[in-house]
Scaffold this active site. Sequence first.
Site, short mmCIF file in Angstrom:
data_model
loop_
_atom_site.label_atom_id
_atom_site.label_comp_id
_atom_site.label_asym_id
_atom_site.label_seq_id
_atom_site.Cartn_x
_atom_site.Cartn_y
_atom_site.Cartn_z
N THR A 112 0.85 -1.06 0.01
CA THR A 112 0.15 -0.10 0.01
C THR A 112 0.80 0.98 -0.15
O THR A 112 2.08 1.20 0.08
CB THR A 112 -0.85 -0.12 1.18
OG1 THR A 112 -0.23 0.27 2.36
CG2 THR A 112 -1.63 -1.28 1.55
N LEU A 123 3.16 -1.18 4.56
CA LEU A 123 2.53 -0.06 5.29
C LEU A 123 3.75 1.16 5.21
O LEU A 123 4.65 1.21 5.75
CB LEU A 123 1.96 -0.27 6.55
CG LEU A 123 0.87 -1.18 6.91
CD1 LEU A 123 0.54 -1.40 8.15
CD2 LEU A 123 -0.32 -0.97 5.66
N ILE A 172 7.71 -2.18 7.03
CA ILE A 172 7.58 -0.78 7.12
C ILE A 172 8.08 -0.39 5.64
O ILE A 172 9.39 -0.59 5.22
CB ILE A 172 8.45 -0.25 8.28
CG1 ILE A 172 8.03 -0.80 9.54
CG2 ILE A 172 8.35 1.44 8.16
CD1 ILE A 172 6.55 -0.49 9.69
N LYS A 173 7.29 0.44 5.10
CA LYS A 173 7.70 1.10 3.56
C LYS A 173 8.25 2.50 3.95
O LYS A 173 7.63 3.24 4.46
CB LYS A 173 6.42 1.05 2.75
CG LYS A 173 6.82 1.25 1.35
CD LYS A 173 5.32 0.86 0.55
CE LYS A 173 5.45 1.08 -1.02
NZ LYS A 173 4.50 0.93 -1.55
N ILE A 174 9.56 2.52 3.38
CA ILE A 174 10.31 3.70 3.68
C ILE A 174 10.81 4.31 2.25
O ILE A 174 11.52 3.62 1.33
CB ILE A 174 11.48 3.60 4.73
CG1 ILE A 174 11.05 2.98 5.85
CG2 ILE A 174 12.50 4.58 4.71
CD1 ILE A 174 11.97 2.57 6.61
#
Length: 218
Positions: free
Chosen positions: A27, A57, A83-85
Site C-alpha cells: 500500500t 505500510l 515498514i515502507k520507507i
Amino acid sequence: MKFFIDTADIEEIRAANELKILDGVTTNPTLIAKTGKPFMDVVKEILAEVPDKPVSLEVASTDYEGMIREGEMLAQLGKNVVIKIPMTIDGLKAVKYFEYNGIKTNVTLIFSPAQALLAMKAGASYISPFVGRLDDISHTGMELISQIKTIIDNYGFSSQIIVASIRNPMHVLEAALIGAHISTIPYKVIAQLVKHPLTDLGIERFLKDWESVPEKPF
C-alpha cells in the site's frame, strides 16, 4: 515469482486472495486515500484479511525521527507488517534501525541501480523499483530490474526485488523472465493475466460442441 497486490481496496484484496495466488500486499498513502476511509480502519481490514502474508505500510514522515516513530507504531499492528520507507538519506538510516531491531523494511521509489545498491547495503528486506514510471519518461523500466538482479547475483544480497508501478501483463512476464522475486500488481492487471483471446474462443467452441453431446450426465 511471488505475487503481491498493490492496493488498499479490501474487496480487491479479498478477490485476489480467493484465487489462492496472493503472497502479500503493498500500500501507499495515495492508495489509502483513494478508499476514502480512515487510515487505521483500512489497515486493520487488510491485516485481518491476510494475517499470514507481508503487508507493506508506508510512513508519512520524511525525517529520520518521524520515520522511526511512525514505523514503530505501524510495526505493532502485526508481525506481518513491513515498514515502507522512501529512498532518501534519512530513509536509509531508518532502514538500518528497523532491520537491526527485527522489523522488515521495503525501500520504495527506487529509480536507479545505485539507489537499489544503497538500499541493499542498508539491509532492506525488500526494494521496490518503479518500472511504469520509468517507462513514462522514455526510460526502460525493465533494464533497471535486470541491473538490480545482476547486483544481487554478484554479491549475494538478501534483499528481494518487488517490481512496482506495474501497468500491464507484459511487465509481470518480463519481470519473471529476468528473475525478480516479486511483482506487486494492481488487481486489474491480475485479471488481465488470466485472459487470452484463444482461451475464450476455445471455451466457446467446447460449450457449443458440448450441446451436441447426447445423454449428457451433467
